[in-house]
Motif scaffolding. Sequence first.
Motif, PDB file in Angstrom:
ATOM      1  N   CYS A   1     -30.747 -18.481  15.690  1.00  0.00           N
ATOM      2  CA  CYS A   1     -30.241 -19.015  14.011  1.00  0.00           C
ATOM      3  C   CYS A   1     -28.411 -18.407  13.866  1.00  0.00           C
ATOM      4  N   GLY A   2     -27.908 -17.814  15.295  1.00  0.00           N
ATOM      5  CA  GLY A   2     -26.952 -17.775  15.435  1.00  0.00           C
ATOM      6  C   GLY A   2     -27.021 -17.276  17.193  1.00  0.00           C
ATOM      7  N   SER A   3     -25.385 -18.009  17.230  1.00  0.00           N
ATOM      8  CA  SER A   3     -24.702 -17.186  18.858  1.00  0.00           C
ATOM      9  C   SER A   3     -23.579 -16.121  18.697  1.00  0.00           C
ATOM     10  N   ILE A   4     -23.266 -15.609  19.548  1.00  0.00           N
ATOM     11  CA  ILE A   4     -22.183 -14.679  19.356  1.00  0.00           C
ATOM     12  C   ILE A   4     -21.518 -15.128  20.564  1.00  0.00           C
ATOM     13  N   ASN A   5     -20.236 -15.421  21.191  1.00  0.00           N
ATOM     14  CA  ASN A   5     -20.176 -15.794  22.391  1.00  0.00           C
ATOM     15  C   ASN A   5     -19.134 -14.823  22.820  1.00  0.00           C
TER      16      ASN A   5
END
Length: 402
Positions: A342-346
Motif C-alpha cells: 500500500c505504500g513505499s518508503i524510498n
Amino acid sequence: MNEMSPSLVDIVIPLPKTVDADLASDIEKESVFVSPYIERIVVEDDFASARAFMKSDAPLEEVKDKATRYLETMSKQVSGFDVKVYLENERSDQGSYLADANLALADAGWLHDYGKGQVAYSGPVLKLARLIDAKAAEFYLERLDAEDGHFPALVDAETLHKCGYFDSHPNAVTFVGNMLEDFDAIEEFRVANSCSEGALLPPQEHVHVDGMCLNPAACFPCYPTLKGRVLEKGSCFSWLGRVFRYESRNISGLERLYEFNVRELVFVGSETFTHESREKSLECVKDLIQFFDLDAVVQTATDPFFATVSAARKFWQQAQEVKNEILIPVARADGSRKVLACGSINLHGNFFGTRFEIVGADREPANTGCVGLGIERWVLACFSQHGLDPDRWPAAVRERIF
Ligand code: AMP
Ligand code: ZN
C-alpha cells in the motif's frame, strides 16, 4: 502440448533453477509483457518449470524461444535475503475480513469499475480516500514541515528519461498520441466517426507521439522544479499525485489500476537529512496505520523492475535497504488472505540530485527520498479489514465517512 481451450494452447518450459514463491509470483505477473501471443505464464507446483498459455495461431518456436529467454532472465534473481521489519501493527477490530471488498463496494453503489483499470467512486469510498490523503498530509506537515503542493499528470519523455524510468520500467509507460496537425487527416477522422456505431481510431500514420507521457511515479514531476536550487537546509514537499502505469492484463479492481492516486512526500537535502526524514515518515506511517486500525507491516522490499534489469537492481535494493514497503493484508474473493503493497518508503542517494542539478549546502548533489501511499489500495485494505458495518470502524473514521 495440450489443447486448453479452442483458442489457447500450452507448453511446459523447464526453469534454469528452482525458484521461490516470491520469484514465481514476479514471473507470473510480468509474463503479460513477454509476447502478444502469450496470454500468461504460470509457474508449476514444483517451482522448477513453467507453463506458457499461448494463442493457437502463435508461431510456436519463436514464442517458445522468447518465453525461454524471459524465464532464464527472471531466474537469475537472487532470493532468500533476510527481510528487515521496521514496524508491525495489529488491529483492534476483532471482526472477520470482508471477502472481495471490490465487489461489496460496487454492490453498495460507491464504486464503478470501467473495466480498463480506471474507477469512479463516491460516498464512503470517496470520503475515505480523501481522509487517508488528508491525514497523511496533516502528519507530513506537522512532523516534516511539508506544505501541500500540486503537480501535473502529464510528464515529458526527457524528464522520465532523466529519472531512469525507460531503463527500469519500459513496459509501464503510456505515451500520449495526438492527431497530426493535418486538415485532411483530421477531417477523415471526424467524418469516419460522425456516423459510425462505435469509436473509430485514426490510422497510426495520422497519430503522432511527441514525447508527452502520463506520469508513472508520483515524485518525478517534483525534481525539475528543484533544478538549480541550492538547498541550504533540507526541504520536504508533499502532494496528491495522479499516477498511470500500463499494467496490461494484470489490472484488477482497486488493487491494480491503470490510473490511481498517490499521496507523495519528497525529502531533499543532505544524506543525514534524508535518513532523518525517512525515520520521521515512518512515524507518520505508523500513526496512519493506527488511525485506521489496520493489521500492517513495514519491511524491506524491491521494485518490480523489467525482466532484463531486474536481477541486478533488486539485489542492490535489497542489499542497501533503500526500499521499504507498507504491506497491508486483505481478503481475496475466496476469503484467503494476501498482502497488498500500500505504500513505499524510498531512499535514492544522490541519483536525482545529480540528474536534475539539485545542490545541497556543501555544493554537492543533494540526496533525496520519497514516500508514496497508494490511496486506492489503502481504501481497499480498510474496507477489507473493517467491512461495511460502521460500528466496526474506529470512531474518528466512522463519523467522517459514513
Ligand atoms: P511505487 O512507487 O512503485 O512504490 O508505488 C507507490 C504505491 O502506489 C505502491 O506502494 C502502491 O500502493 C501504489 N500502486 C502501485 N501500482 C499500483 C497500481 N497499478 N494500482 C494501484 N495502486 C498502485
Ligand atoms: Zn517517489
